[in-house]
Design a protein around this motif. Structure first.
Motif, PDB file in Angstrom:
ATOM      1  N   ALA A   1     -23.819  10.630  -4.612  1.00  0.00           N
ATOM      2  CA  ALA A   1     -23.773  11.902  -5.333  1.00  0.00           C
ATOM      3  C   ALA A   1     -22.581  12.673  -4.778  1.00  0.00           C
ATOM      4  N   ALA A   2     -21.505  12.776  -5.572  1.00  0.00           N
ATOM      5  CA  ALA A   2     -20.263  13.340  -5.069  1.00  0.00           C
ATOM      6  C   ALA A   2     -19.864  14.567  -5.873  1.00  0.00           C
ATOM      7  N   GLU A   3     -19.354  15.570  -5.175  1.00  0.00           N
ATOM      8  CA  GLU A   3     -18.803  16.743  -5.827  1.00  0.00           C
ATOM      9  C   GLU A   3     -17.421  16.994  -5.268  1.00  0.00           C
ATOM     10  N   TYR A   4     -16.471  17.271  -6.180  1.00  0.00           N
ATOM     11  CA  TYR A   4     -15.077  17.436  -5.825  1.00  0.00           C
ATOM     12  C   TYR A   4     -14.641  18.850  -6.191  1.00  0.00           C
ATOM     13  N   TRP A   5     -14.102  19.585  -5.217  1.00  0.00           N
ATOM     14  CA  TRP A   5     -13.736  20.977  -5.417  1.00  0.00           C
ATOM     15  C   TRP A   5     -12.233  21.144  -5.540  1.00  0.00           C
TER      16      TRP A   5
ATOM     17  N   ARG B   1     -10.532  18.364  -3.896  1.00  0.00           N
ATOM     18  CA  ARG B   1      -9.804  17.525  -4.853  1.00  0.00           C
ATOM     19  C   ARG B   1      -8.835  16.590  -4.135  1.00  0.00           C
ATOM     20  N   GLU B   2      -8.249  17.066  -3.051  1.00  0.00           N
ATOM     21  CA  GLU B   2      -7.251  16.274  -2.325  1.00  0.00           C
ATOM     22  C   GLU B   2      -7.866  15.251  -1.385  1.00  0.00           C
TER      23      GLU B   2
ATOM     24  N   ALA C   1     -17.455  29.455  -3.286  1.00  0.00           N
ATOM     25  CA  ALA C   1     -16.564  28.477  -2.667  1.00  0.00           C
ATOM     26  C   ALA C   1     -15.611  27.837  -3.666  1.00  0.00           C
ATOM     27  N   VAL C   2     -15.922  27.934  -4.967  1.00  0.00           N
ATOM     28  CA  VAL C   2     -15.048  27.392  -6.005  1.00  0.00           C
ATOM     29  C   VAL C   2     -14.614  28.478  -6.983  1.00  0.00           C
TER      30      VAL C   2
ATOM     31  N   HIS D   1     -11.076  27.086  -8.546  1.00  0.00           N
ATOM     32  CA  HIS D   1     -11.667  27.579  -9.789  1.00  0.00           C
ATOM     33  C   HIS D   1     -12.083  26.439 -10.728  1.00  0.00           C
ATOM     34  N   GLU D   2     -12.281  25.265 -10.174  1.00  0.00           N
ATOM     35  CA  GLU D   2     -12.655  24.115 -11.004  1.00  0.00           C
ATOM     36  C   GLU D   2     -13.276  23.054 -10.112  1.00  0.00           C
ATOM     37  N   ARG D   3     -14.269  22.352 -10.633  1.00  0.00           N
ATOM     38  CA  ARG D   3     -14.904  21.279  -9.865  1.00  0.00           C
ATOM     39  C   ARG D   3     -15.498  20.228 -10.790  1.00  0.00           C
TER      40      ARG D   3
END
Length: 370
Positions: A186-190, A79-80, A334-335, A193-195
């Protein structure tokens, strides 16, 4: 001599792909579906190189290549903004579920779907005989079970039960919008406990998802609740959520099975989620269903005896499927795992050499030579 017969149970992606593969192999195929009418459940799907290789076997890749958005870069970040994976991608696409199903239906030819036929019982695997709601029974030289994660016959064959995996959320397609997401990303943001995931769908639109750790039965968040949670997340997340009408949200509680003990018995095979429902952490659910179809088609042309096909199919697919299911399950920690596990897995990803990350991805995203 009459061609061999196949009864395919389920008209989703796995069933349509299997029907297309067997039709191309010269079989007579019947396709039944428990839903009362055609419907498309879901938003969009990532098709990685292994799925595209499978679609080429089925003759369905050209439609995807022409009409789906290409994926050219895969980004996994916190996320950061701390990048964990950032790599170029080739031969990957993001079709809507409707587009993929249409491409597969076209390759199945004029095959009609018999609607409102729910398979409820494996009467005899050896005879390829299935019981349906209402008491009717049907049999074929080969039965292909493709009726999803809650398949009763899938449970009987694979020896596994579907369970809730501790997290859920929504998927959606946005309206066209202005934004700073690069084409083909294609992006995923961790977070913890949320993504969020945000994928370029082409034409200014986004496919996005939101997943959070949640108790079983907990209601899916509303669009307003999700929008409120985007504060502090990267701009592509905020923009995609803001450009989405509330009615587009599709709830998605995550249920999956453990690695299957088997995929076939007698004259019956299980494909797609009926055989190996996995968590979505590798983006391989639809991809592995398409691989199933490619392997099933290969098995069908390797023997003149339809009774040999299930064993051939299982030998081709079971070791591969067990490995992918296990890796997909591990990814969720991991999340959604304990915070100390999340930290350890993220640290391991940061330290892993780029060449090793690439090799690990290729191991999943390369279809075996069935």
């Amino acid at each position: 001599m009459s061609p061999p017969t196949a009864l395919v149970i389920g008209a989703g992606i796995a069933g349509l792909a299997a029907a297309a593969a067997l039709t191309r192999a010269g079989w007579t195929v019947e396709l039944v579906e428990r839903a009362p009418e055609p419907r498309v459940a879901g938003a969009a799907l990532s098709l990685w190189p292994n799925a595209m290789a499978g679609l080429r076997r089925l003759g369905a890749a050209a439609r995807i290549e022409a009409d789906a958005a290409p994926i050219v870069r895969m980004l996994l970040t916190t996320r950061e903004g701390g990048a964990l994976i950032d790599r170029a991608v080739a031969d990957a696409y993001l079709p809507t579920r409707a587009l993929l199903q249409a491409a597969l239906r076209n390759m199945a030819g004029d095959l009609a779907v018999e609607w409102a036929r729910e398979a409820v019982e494996l009467v005899s695997a050896e005879r390829g005989e299935i019981g349906f709601a209402g008491g009717k029974r049907r049999s074929a030289d080969l039965v292909v079970v493709a009726d999803g994660v809650r398949s009763a016959i899938g449970r009987a064959i694979t020896g596994t039960e579907e369970t809730y995996r501790g997290y859920s959320g929504v998927v959606a397609l946005s309206d066209a919008m202005e934004g700073d997401i690069p084409a083909g990303l294609a992006a995923e943001y961790w977070g913890r406990h949320e993504r969020f995931g945000v994928f370029d769908l082409g034409g200014g639109r986004r496919y996005w998802f939101h997943m959070r750790t949640a108790r079983i039965g907990e209601p899916a968040p509303t669009l307003g609740e999700i929008a409120a949670r985007t504060a502090g997340w990267p701009a592509p997340v905020r923009d995609a959520v803001a450009a989405t009408p509330a009615e587009r949200l599709i709830p998605w509680p995550i249920h999956a099975r453990s690695a299957p003990k088997r995929l076939a018995r007698g004259r019956v095979v299980c494909v797609g989620d009926a055989g190996h429902a996995m968590e979505p952490n590798l983006g391989q659910g639809a991809c592995q269903a398409i691989e199933d179809a490619a392997a099933l088609g290969a098995a069908a042309i390797q023997t003149d005896d339809p009774a040999d096909v299930p064993a051939l199919f299982e030998a081709m697919r079971l070791p591969r499927v067990r490995q992918v299911v296990a890796r997909a399950g591990e990814g969720g920690y991991a999340v959604h795992g304990p915070v100390v596990v999340q930290a350890a897995m993220r640290a391991a990803l940061r330290m892993m050499p780029g060449a090793l990350k690439k090799r690990a991805a290729a191991g999943v995203q390369t279809m075996p030579d069935y």
